[in-house]
Design a protein around this motif. Structure first.
Motif, PDB file in Angstrom:
ATOM      1  N   LEU A  41      13.820 -43.356  55.775  1.00  0.00           N
ATOM      2  CA  LEU A  41      15.288 -45.057  55.609  1.00  0.00           C
ATOM      3  C   LEU A  41      15.718 -44.013  54.490  1.00  0.00           C
ATOM      4  O   LEU A  41      17.349 -44.267  55.248  1.00  0.00           O
ATOM      5  N   ILE A  84      20.030 -43.168  56.511  1.00  0.00           N
ATOM      6  CA  ILE A  84      20.807 -43.652  55.766  1.00  0.00           C
ATOM      7  C   ILE A  84      22.218 -43.162  55.147  1.00  0.00           C
ATOM      8  O   ILE A  84      23.194 -43.356  55.258  1.00  0.00           O
ATOM      9  N   GLU A  91      22.089 -54.295  54.014  1.00  0.00           N
ATOM     10  CA  GLU A  91      21.432 -55.215  54.627  1.00  0.00           C
ATOM     11  C   GLU A  91      20.413 -53.412  54.676  1.00  0.00           C
ATOM     12  O   GLU A  91      19.519 -53.807  54.253  1.00  0.00           O
ATOM     13  N   LYS A  92      20.591 -52.654  54.857  1.00  0.00           N
ATOM     14  CA  LYS A  92      19.938 -51.387  55.383  1.00  0.00           C
ATOM     15  C   LYS A  92      19.287 -51.370  53.237  1.00  0.00           C
ATOM     16  O   LYS A  92      18.414 -50.557  52.820  1.00  0.00           O
TER      17      LYS A  92
END
Length: 227
Positions: A60, A64, A4-5
């Motif tokens: 982001l 991650i 999803e990330k």
């Protein structure tokens, strides 16, 4: 959760790409349609949006890597998006440079010279669009075609530069005007280079082959034809 990330990350990079594509389109349209409002929009609004995208996507990618510690191909993709994000921000900067020079040209319309930047502009825009498409679809053939098109852009830039130098040498009053066209020309060529960088990363991710240091045209041609 990791998947999803990654989906969210790819969505953000596509949005950033769409923004800088629109910045290039506005800068050229603003010149051709004599619309200073479009050019000012690129300079005063869109550049800030691009900078914000760069910061957000960098965060982001960092999160991650820190949270999920991706391995092998997943890690390479995150690192590629990180680099692509930087390239897109630089492309946005080049669009701003183009818009600034276009405003100068619109404010000094009396000098008439036979110069057409539409061809190099259209090819540069297409290269950027194709580079993003090649990344999303993992389309190696499309990525290789973009790398080939870089040679076309280099030749167009060279030809246009020769014409501009001839104009400046024959009439000194055209120097500042021609220098602004040359600035547009140079920035479009850099946009094409950065689009090529993205495609080189796509080829590396998919095939594990590095072509970025093969600058000789024949060497590149033979390299990307390898099975």
């Amino acid at each position: 959760m990791f998947d999803e990330k990654m989906i969210g990350l790819k969505k953000e990079i596509v949005e950033h790409a769409g923004l800088v594509e629109s910045m290039i389109a506005k800068s050229i349209k603003g010149l051709l349609s004599k619309d200073k409002g479009l050019l000012s929009e690129v300079i005063n609004k869109d550049e800030l949006k691009s900078n914000n995208y760069e910061i957000e996507i960098d965060e982001l990618c960092t999160n991650i890597i820190a949270q999920y510690e991706p391995k092998a191909r997943d890690l390479r993709i995150v690192l590629m998006i990180l680099k692509m994000n930087n390239d897109l921000e630089r492309i946005g900067d080049h669009a701003v440079n183009i818009s600034q020079s276009c405003i100068y040209l619109l404010e000094h319309p009396l000098i008439k010279i036979d110069i057409d930047i539409s061809q190099i502009a259209n090819i540069s825009k297409k290269m950027l669009n194709d580079s993003i498409t090649s990344f999303l679809n993992e389309d190696i053939d499309l990525a290789k075609n973009v790398c080939k098109d870089d040679t076309i852009i280099d030749n167009l830039k060279y030809d246009l530069s020769k014409k501009l130098i001839t104009f400046m040498a024959s009439d000194p009053k055209t120097i500042k005007y021609c220098l602004n066209i040359m600035r547009i020309n140079n920035n479009l060529e850099r946009i094409a280079d950065l689009s090529t960088n993205i495609c080189e990363e796509v080829i590396f991710i998919s095939e594990g082959r590095v072509i970025k240091h093969h600058k000789d045209e024949n060497a590149i041609e033979s390299f990307i034809k390898k099975p």
